[in-house]
Motif scaffolding. Structure first.
Motif, PDB file in Angstrom:
ATOM      1  N   ASP A  99      41.695 -40.951  31.944  1.00  0.00           N
ATOM      2  CA  ASP A  99      41.061 -41.073  30.632  1.00  0.00           C
ATOM      3  C   ASP A  99      40.104 -42.261  30.562  1.00  0.00           C
ATOM      4  O   ASP A  99      39.360 -42.403  29.590  1.00  0.00           O
ATOM      5  N   ARG A 100      40.125 -43.125  31.574  1.00  0.00           N
ATOM      6  CA  ARG A 100      39.236 -44.285  31.598  1.00  0.00           C
ATOM      7  C   ARG A 100      38.058 -44.068  32.542  1.00  0.00           C
ATOM      8  O   ARG A 100      37.287 -44.995  32.828  1.00  0.00           O
ATOM      9  N   LEU A 103      34.297 -38.718  31.170  1.00  0.00           N
ATOM     10  CA  LEU A 103      34.849 -37.782  30.196  1.00  0.00           C
ATOM     11  C   LEU A 103      33.844 -36.656  29.932  1.00  0.00           C
ATOM     12  O   LEU A 103      32.635 -36.862  30.002  1.00  0.00           O
ATOM     13  N   PRO A 104      34.310 -35.444  29.639  1.00  0.00           N
ATOM     14  CA  PRO A 104      35.727 -35.095  29.496  1.00  0.00           C
ATOM     15  C   PRO A 104      36.430 -34.904  30.839  1.00  0.00           C
ATOM     16  O   PRO A 104      35.798 -34.545  31.831  1.00  0.00           O
ATOM     17  N   GLY A 136      38.957 -35.774  26.037  1.00  0.00           N
ATOM     18  CA  GLY A 136      38.083 -36.926  25.869  1.00  0.00           C
ATOM     19  C   GLY A 136      36.812 -36.675  25.098  1.00  0.00           C
ATOM     20  O   GLY A 136      36.039 -37.619  24.874  1.00  0.00           O
ATOM     21  N   GLN A 297      45.118 -43.597  25.076  1.00  0.00           N
ATOM     22  CA  GLN A 297      44.050 -43.864  24.129  1.00  0.00           C
ATOM     23  C   GLN A 297      44.006 -42.782  23.050  1.00  0.00           C
ATOM     24  O   GLN A 297      44.580 -41.711  23.212  1.00  0.00           O
ATOM     25  N   LEU A 299      42.251 -40.330  22.257  1.00  0.00           N
ATOM     26  CA  LEU A 299      41.249 -39.362  22.687  1.00  0.00           C
ATOM     27  C   LEU A 299      41.640 -37.955  22.258  1.00  0.00           C
ATOM     28  O   LEU A 299      42.809 -37.603  22.228  1.00  0.00           O
TER      29      LEU A 299
END
Length: 416
Positions: A99-100, A103-104, A136, A297, A299
């Motif tokens: 997720d970092r 994205l997506p 994301g 997160q 997201l």
């Protein structure tokens, strides 16, 4: 004395030849549109910490409260066989920091899932799904893409007798306003203790109650679609606009509630008209708060799970599965040790070139071997004996037409 036969546990779906070829065809047909859209494979464990599902799926759901296979392992940890796919994907995305990155995050997966349900046709305690997740990006266009991928998968199988039910569960403000009026309505109903408790956790669950008396009781309940905020309505209108542009038909179903608590916004289900009570062949939706609930997160994400078992049943009901799924290109019948050596080396060369080749093993007579070749569904058959090896030529028989032609052994690749 022979030991007692052991049977498979009750309620599991097993696929053996030749039906396993249908299963494999359906699974690949459902996966292929995701690959073509840039989704990558994610392979996950079949068991997870129980907390992942109680937090991620929702304690008010039947999946968590009634259907999970949960046990304590040797380390005194509570472990659960996965009842669905999304929570595990989210756990893995958070744990590995996907997720970092870019994205997506777009992944697909397939495998076995487990729920302690009452077994019946199309509903199993071990069942198989294909799923995708796009994490994301909060964009109605990606909602439409996810739905389009599922639709393309079912059409690749050959299905036509299904419909797409579509709704929106709105944003947080939508659900908060709707919950106030829905709870007021529910308080006017005469509910048993278990149903009342479930309603306190998530009142939307009552729309999903399959009992006839509850269906009747909820007929006049306020519908969430009537409470959509302007932003939520704009998003949903855009999803519909994109589906219309792609030519994907849908039916608005404001009473639809998926069986998992994490769904928000766009929500959908594919329903097949020939499967009776177990008519749902797949579905999914957006889950804007799930990653944060699992420690990641804030997201957004959207995904689906498509039932391979149900899609197989639907394909069989429609009669769209080809009878030649398992066909080999060539069946070789060797007569004698020298011929077997030639058969093995020839088959190896042809398989390396991408052909499907079978060999007759054992001491079958020619007549028996020809019966096996016929049942195998092979397109062509050759008989290898001493004379064929000496001349370097074989008679290549086309099994559908019965016609034969003389072919050099070293030219079989071109001939088949």
């Amino acid at each position: 004395m022979a030991g007692k036969k052991i049977q498979a546990p009750k309620g599991v779906s097993e696929y053996i030849p030749p039906r396993s070829n249908t299963f494999e065809f359906v699974r690949e047909a459902l996966i292929t549109p995701a690959r073509r859209a840039g989704y990558q494979l994610m392979e996950l464990p079949v068991f997870e910490d129980t907390e992942l599902f109680t937090r991620g799926v929702g304690e008010s759901t039947d999946v968590v409260s009634k259907e999970m296979y949960t046990f304590t392992d040797r380390g005194d940890r509570s472990i659960t066989l996965r009842p669905e796919g999304t929570a595990g994907v989210m756990r893995s995305v958070i744990e590995h920091g996907l997720d970092r990155g870019q994205l997506p995050v777009k992944v697909f997966y397939s495998g076995a899932y487990f729920r302690a349900e009452r077994p019946q046709a199309g509903r199993y305690r071990q069942f198989y799904q294909v799923g995708i997740e796009a994490i994301g990006v909060n964009d109605p266009a990606i909602d439409a893409e996810v739905i389009a991928i599922a639709d393309a998968g079912f059409r690749a199988v050959g299905l036509t007798k299904f419909r797409l039910d579509l709704t929106s569960l709105g944003d947080a403000q939508t659900r908060a306003a709707h919950r106030i009026d829905l709870m007021k309505f529910i308080q006017t109903l005469d509910l048993d203790e278990a149903t009342a408790a479930r309603a306190l956790i998530n009142p939307l669950r009552l729309f999903d109650d399959k009992r006839e008396e509850m269906k009747k009781a909820m007929l006049d309940a306020p519908l969430l679609m009537d409470y959509l905020t302007p932003d939520a309505r704009d998003d949903f209108d855009n999803v519909k606009k994109y589906l219309d542009a792609m030519g994907i038909p849908y039916v608005l179903n404001p009473r639809m509630v998926r069986g998992l608590d994490y769904y928000t916004g766009t929500t959908f289900e594919f329903v097949h008209e020939l499967l009776g009570a177990q008519s749902g062949i797949g579905g999914g939706g957006r889950y804007d708060g799930l990653m944060q609930e699992l420690g990641g997160q804030a997201l957004s994400g959207i995904g689906f799970g498509l039932g391979i078992d149900r899609a197989v049943l639907a394909a069989e009901a429609e009669g769209v599965i080809s009878s030649d799924l398992a066909i080999s290109d060539l069946f070789i019948i060797p007569l004698g040790d020298l011929a077997m050596n030639t058969a093995l080396t020839t088959a190896q060369l042809l398989r390396t070139a991408g052909k499907n080749v079978q060999i007759s093993f054992g001491d079958r007579a020619l007549k028996g071997a020809m019966k096996v070749a016929d049942k195998s569904g092979a397109r062509y058959v050759v008989v290898l004996g001493d004379s064929e090896i000496a001349s370097g030529n074989v008679e290549l028989k086309h099994m559908n037409t019965g016609t034969t032609s003389s072919v050099r052994i070293d030219s079989l690749l071109e001939a088949i």
